[in-house]
Write a protein that holds these residues in place. Structure first.
Motif: not given
Length: 438
Positions: A379-401
């Motif tokens: 959430e911090q990455l998406v709102t404070q830095v970059d939603p693009d990178l945040g979404f790409r890492l989010f996709l990886h977290v979905l797989r990890v979990l």
């Protein structure tokens, strides 16, 4: 490719092969001058070594290519001209009392003898030339388009008509490879548009990309990280996705290089390093805490290598810099403004998932990282830095979990990926998580 025959990629080739692979070895600048083929025995030794590789599999292509040329309509003079062009004049059989036809027969015999080591009764099969009219015509058109440049660079009159005969009347496959080898051996530069055409022709012929790409001088356009010109993941999220439990601190630099050096065949050299560097610099100079960055890396990489987040980013940036100084020295790294218009859209997806994974952890059996901390970091990455990178890492977290997804969620992710300009297979990497209704 000849009908019903496997492509060269399917046969396991990753580099040039056959007669053009031999010419590459004979004129390779990586071969020290004293070791280059300067006489017939030395040249035949190179051919024998090549035929003996891969349990003799290379011998079949070497034999086939030599017999295709021998069975074609080229005169001895034309064969000699083509041969000199594709080896950059480094080895000329005529200087040692042998004509090119005799040389080709000697190469073919070496390959045949090697194949008989596997099967004593082996007899060379009929050659299978590629004579598709449309393909032949397209390759001949490419040869003619570069006729002036190639003739001037090689200094061989009659070269272009001879190459046209090989491509148009003997074999489109071998003709195209000899044309490419002549361009490379004589340092003829081609436009990016023409190079893309070569890649498409090579794909139709079943070549590995290296047959076209390696050694060819291309007038590359500047690196442009705004173009996501890849079908798959890229940047820091790709690095996280390639991580595995065998990663070690002492080999970390090499692991980063694997991603930074992995340009697609159509990429300007250095593109993947520039994309990775952009992500690394964006995170490195962000307002996120060190602990938050470390959490993002550990979560997206499935705890493959637990390192301090900013120390890791500095190492990533250093490796990318090495790659860019080598292949794109005029490139100036820059971090463009984040695309914030999708921040709310991505944030909703992260928040929706957060409630579903509240009881999960990354690496639950060893130094578990609570999913609640991971989702907060995203959430911090998406709102404070970059939603693009945040979404790409989010996709990886979905797989990890191993988060189960609905069809509707997956379709929303596809739409977000399309708006960010991702490649066609990028979001597909989480499709396995979808619980399709039966």
């Amino acid at each position: 490719m000849p009908q019903k025959r496997p492509t060269y990629v399917e046969l396991g080739y990753s580099d040039d092969f056959g007669l053009t692979g031999l010419t590459e070895q004979l004129c390779s600048p990586d071969r020290p001058a004293p070791e280059r083929a300067v006489d017939i025995p030395a040249a035949l030794a190179v051919a024998a070594g090549m035929a003996d590789g891969s349990d003799g599999e290379e011998a079949a292509e070497l034999e086939e290519d030599a017999r295709r040329l021998l069975g074609g309509p080229l005169s001895e003079g034309d064969l000699h001209t083509v041969w000199l062009a594709v080896v950059g004049r480094i080895f000329d059989p005529a200087n040692h009392g042998m004509d090119v036809r005799t040389w080709l027969r000697a190469v073919s015999d070496i390959a045949t003898n090697r194949l008989r080591q596997n099967k004593r009764s082996y007899a060379p099969p009929p050659v299978q030339p590629v004579r598709d009219e449309d393909l032949c015509r397209e390759i001949v058109d490419e040869i003619r388009a570069l006729a002036a440049e190639l003739t001037a660079a090689a200094g061989l009159s009659g070269l272009v008509p001879a190459l046209e005969q090989v491509a148009g009347r003997t074999d489109a496959d071998l003709g195209f490879r000899l044309f490419l080898r002549a361009l490379k051996a004589n340092s003829v530069q081609v436009s990016k548009e023409r190079y893309d055409t070569f890649l498409r022709l090579g794909e139709r012929l079943g070549y590995p990309a290296a047959v076209v790409r390696d050694g060819l001088s291309v007038d590359w356009p500047p690196i442009d990280t705004a173009r996501r010109d890849t079908d798959w993941d890229f940047g820091f999220s790709r690095l996280a996705g390639t991580a595995h439990q065998d990663w070690r601190a002492e080999t970390a630099r090499r692991q980063i290089h694997h991603v930074a050096d992995a340009d697609e065949p159509w990429h300007t050299p250095g593109t993947m390093a520039a994309l990775l560097l952009e992500d690394a610099l964006r995170l490195l100079h962000s307002p996120l805490s060190d602990d938050t960055i470390t959490t993002l890396w550990v979560a997206a990489s499935d705890a493959a290598l637990r390192v301090d987040g900013r120390d890791w980013l500095r190492l990533v940036a250093d490796v990318c810099g090495e790659r860019l100084r080598e292949v794109a020295p005029i490139y100036t790294p820059a971090v463009p403004p984040a695309r914030t218009e999708l921040a709310d859209t991505v944030l909703r997806e992260v928040q929706e998932t957060a409630s579903a994974v509240a009881d999960k952890s990354v690496s639950p059996r060893w130094q578990p990282l609570p999913a609640t901390e991971v989702m907060t970091a995203l959430e911090q990455l998406v709102t404070q830095v970059d939603p693009d990178l945040g979404f790409r890492l989010f996709l990886h977290v979905l797989r990890v979990l191993s988060v189960p997804l609905t069809r509707e969620q997956y379709e929303r992710y596809e739409a977000i990926g399309e708006r960010f300009g991702y490649g066609k297979y990028h979001v597909d990497e989480v499709e396995q998580l979808v619980q399709w209704a039966t």
